[in-house]
Write a protein that holds these residues in place. Structure first.
Motif, PDB file in Angstrom:
ATOM      1  N   ARG A   1       0.979   4.374  -2.889  1.00  0.00           N
ATOM      2  CA  ARG A   1       0.333   5.160  -2.616  1.00  0.00           C
ATOM      3  C   ARG A   1       2.171   5.930  -2.979  1.00  0.00           C
ATOM      4  O   ARG A   1       1.415   7.497  -3.114  1.00  0.00           O
ATOM      5  N   ASN A   2       3.293   5.964  -2.631  1.00  0.00           N
ATOM      6  CA  ASN A   2       4.457   6.922  -2.761  1.00  0.00           C
ATOM      7  C   ASN A   2       4.145   6.635  -4.452  1.00  0.00           C
ATOM      8  O   ASN A   2       4.418   8.004  -5.197  1.00  0.00           O
ATOM      9  N   THR A   3       3.500   6.191  -5.239  1.00  0.00           N
ATOM     10  CA  THR A   3       4.177   6.280  -6.857  1.00  0.00           C
ATOM     11  C   THR A   3       2.795   7.218  -7.354  1.00  0.00           C
ATOM     12  O   THR A   3       3.454   7.942  -8.189  1.00  0.00           O
ATOM     13  N   LEU A   4       1.976   6.826  -6.821  1.00  0.00           N
ATOM     14  CA  LEU A   4       1.049   7.448  -7.093  1.00  0.00           C
ATOM     15  C   LEU A   4       1.577   9.368  -6.603  1.00  0.00           C
ATOM     16  O   LEU A   4       1.365  10.325  -7.206  1.00  0.00           O
ATOM     17  N   ARG A   5       1.625   9.511  -5.553  1.00  0.00           N
ATOM     18  CA  ARG A   5       2.844  10.827  -5.376  1.00  0.00           C
ATOM     19  C   ARG A   5       3.572  11.274  -6.240  1.00  0.00           C
ATOM     20  O   ARG A   5       3.892  12.514  -6.418  1.00  0.00           O
ATOM     21  N   GLN A   6       4.153  11.151  -6.191  1.00  0.00           N
ATOM     22  CA  GLN A   6       5.458  10.466  -6.987  1.00  0.00           C
ATOM     23  C   GLN A   6       5.214  11.236  -8.464  1.00  0.00           C
ATOM     24  O   GLN A   6       5.589  12.019  -8.846  1.00  0.00           O
ATOM     25  N   GLU A   7       4.095  10.130  -8.846  1.00  0.00           N
ATOM     26  CA  GLU A   7       3.656  10.546 -10.716  1.00  0.00           C
ATOM     27  C   GLU A   7       3.201  12.148 -10.666  1.00  0.00           C
ATOM     28  O   GLU A   7       2.614  13.187 -11.603  1.00  0.00           O
ATOM     29  N   THR A   8       1.376  12.340  -9.479  1.00  0.00           N
ATOM     30  CA  THR A   8       1.619  13.922  -9.698  1.00  0.00           C
ATOM     31  C   THR A   8       1.698  14.792  -8.919  1.00  0.00           C
ATOM     32  O   THR A   8       2.691  16.034  -9.903  1.00  0.00           O
ATOM     33  N   ALA A   9       3.705  14.981  -7.733  1.00  0.00           N
ATOM     34  CA  ALA A   9       4.917  15.661  -7.893  1.00  0.00           C
ATOM     35  C   ALA A   9       5.298  16.241  -9.095  1.00  0.00           C
ATOM     36  O   ALA A   9       5.349  17.192  -9.271  1.00  0.00           O
TER      37      ALA A   9
ATOM     38  N   ARG B   1       0.777  -1.098   0.146  1.00  0.00           N
ATOM     39  CA  ARG B   1      -0.152  -0.275   0.071  1.00  0.00           C
ATOM     40  C   ARG B   1       0.754   1.253   0.447  1.00  0.00           C
ATOM     41  O   ARG B   1       0.780   2.501  -1.038  1.00  0.00           O
TER      42      ARG B   1
END
Lengths: 378, 179
Positions: B157-165, B153
């Motif tokens: 979440r980290n992948t998603l946050r990095q992509e968003t960043a 998890r």
């Protein structure tokens, strides 16, 4: 009035059989899977969940498939389904401040703590059809770029202004106020803001969009700025009585919009910014924005503003926002109204007879009068 | 003035608020693991990918036989939001939830409330919750199921946050002549 009819069973059965075939379409074209709909029609799924007022992506995908892509019909199916399930209770209020943000923008601050994150948006696309999608198969997708993370907090933009007192504070719960629930009690007026927000959250996107647009064009005076839009996953928490503590049930994705409006102040309150609030299931930015504008317009009375426009009319707005109710009443007109119409037919025939009789009498009287005039002239 | 309520119906108010202020009400608190610990693992189980949860549960070395106290049942919870994000609550819309209660042979009762309609997910989560409550099994359950799920998890979440960043618009810190 609708009067029951009988007969037609065979025709109805055949019509439904035909519908099933037409829904499937040509059988040499593969059938859609629910995963395909949930993944690739995600914004339709969001709309059906929002207007169906039930968050369940797989159910919304099924409803879209069954309704041949008719999203209002799909929301209708969802509303009907939910009545078959027991209610376990109410969640703890969702904390959108703790959202796992996938998009977050502000039109009021260029440089804000936590940054402006465009995320997966249609904004700044050129709205040109991409014919590579029309070709068989998908084009090779580029790996999404990644950037290093900072621990920067992402406060709501409206919280920044409230520190200076420039922004109205969020209303605190009144003691003893029971949160209104449209699924338990039908809408009644006057409707408090909790009921209004529930109504708008499940209201028709098109209707809210048109109302919000009308308020921008001069029907009602709002001068809105998008304080913040954020989209992402929020945990749903529930207090389980049998356990005695609050549990995390999972995550849902939400779009939140804070619309900021100038307020000139009143005898009771100094000039400041006020807010309209939008919160919608799934990625549904247009709806969240429209909802926040309509929410703000409906607060005219509380803020001592002038009533001038349809968007401010609580009863008008809330009574007509629900597309399931609206489609029910509009579409019921196509059901047999034979008895009703027969009565109208008799009435119109009688009225016509009287009308022609009256005209004949008037013509006779006029004719007589004209004859007399002529005699007098000669 | 009394503190503002969050608008919960009076019929729910007293038992819930009483329980909230007495941490002793949590059964897991008795043997070393606190209420927060159990909340943590229940959250991990509820937010887990159901297929992955099933695979990991199958790797557990201890017997996993159990009785159904309350068979998996799907229902609705009305999700609430707050006006303006932090104000009075309002009813946003419902979510589907599946709950299940099981008892393992050693006597512990496990509970699960999981978003969605996946009965297997709820039953497996309740089973793991029950096994975890047994102090003997707990380290194994943590190692075989909870830790891998929590890591998966976090990673997602980290992948998603990095992509968003990577989509961050930063007007002021752009350096000229950077490329």
């Amino acid at each position: 009035m609708y009067v029951a009819v009988k007969g037609g069973e065979k025709a109805i059965r055949n019509a439904h059989r035909l519908l099933a075939r037409r829904r499937r379409g040509r059988t040499d074209v593969p059938s859609l899977t629910l995963d395909q709909i949930a993944e690739q029609m995600a914004l339709s799924v969001a709309r059906v969940m929002g207007e169906g007022s039930l968050y369940d992506e797989a159910l919304a995908a099924l409803a879209i498939k069954q309704s041949r892509g008719d999203l209002i019909e799909a929301a209708f199916l969802i509303r009907a389904y939910r009545t078959t399930l027991p209610r376990f209770g109410y969640s703890e209020p969702l904390d959108t401040g703790a959202m796992l943000v996938e998009r977050r923008i502000s039109a009021t601050y260029k440089d804000l703590p936590g940054g402006q994150l465009l995320g997966p948006t249609f904004d700044y696309t050129h709205r040109l059809l991409d014919f590579t999608l029309a070709a068989e198969g998908e084009p090779e997708l580029e790996e999404a770029e990644r950037a290093a993370l900072t621990d920067e907090a992402m406060p709501r933009v409206t919280d920044l202004l409230s520190e200076e007192g420039l922004m109205e504070a969020d209303p605190l719960p009144e003691e003893g106020h029971v949160v209104g629930d449209l699924t338990r009690d039908p809408l009644s007026f006057p409707a408090d803001r909790d009921l209004r927000l529930q109504n708008l959250a499940r209201g028709d996107e098109g209707f809210l969009l048109a109302l919000a647009y009308s308020s921008q064009r001069g029907y009602g005076r709002t001068h809105p700025f998008t304080g913040e839009i954020r989209y992402g996953a929020v945990e749903v928490e529930f207090f389980a009585e049998e356990l005695g503590f609050t549990l995390t049930l999972g995550e849902i994705r939400l779009t939140e919009c804070q619309m900021v409006n100038q307020f000139n102040g009143s005898a009771k309150s100094p000039p400041k910014f006020t807010r309209g609030y939008g919160l919608v299931f799934g990625q549904a930015e247009r709806k969240a924005m429209a909802m926040s504008m309509v929410d703000r317009a409906l607060r005219w009375e509380e803020l001592g503003e002038e009533f001038t426009a349809p968007v401010q009319d609580t009863e008008f707005v809330l009574s007509h926002s629900d597309n399931i109710q609206a489609t029910g009443f509009v579409e019921h007109l196509k059901l047999p109204h034979y008895v009703d119409f027969q009565a109208e037919l008799d009435l119109v025939r009688r009225m016509r007879k009287e009308w022609f009789a009256a005209r004949e009498r008037r013509d006779e009287e006029l004719g007589l009068a004209a004859g007399k005039d002529q005699e007098a002239a000669e | 003035m009394a503190p503002p309520t969050d608008g919960r119906e009076p019929m729910h108010q007293s038992p819930q608020d009483a329980a909230r202020t007495s941490p002793g009400a949590d059964p897991a608190a008795q043997d070393g693991a606190g209420a927060d610990d159990r909340r943590r693992i229940m959250a991990t189980l509820a937010t887990a990918d159901a297929t992955r949860l099933g695979e990991l549960a199958a790797t557990l070395p201890m017997p996993t036989g159990h009785d159904l106290i309350r068979p998996a049942e799907t229902g609705l919870i009305m999700a609430r939001g707050r006006m303006g994000g932090t104000g009075s609550p309002f009813n946003l819309g419902e979510v589907t939830v599946t709950r299940c209660v099981v008892r393992v042979k050693s006597g512990e009762v496990g509970t699960a409330y999981v978003l969605g309609r996946d009965k297997t997910h709820a039953r497996t989560a309740a089973l793991i919750d029950a096994l975890w409550q047994n102090p003997v099994h707990r380290p194994v359950v943590e190692a075989c199921v909870i830790t891998p799920l929590a890591e998966a998890r976090d990673q997602a979440r980290n992948t998603l946050r990095q992509e968003t960043a990577a989509t961050r618009v930063d007007f002021f810190t752009m350096v000229r002549g950077d490329n």
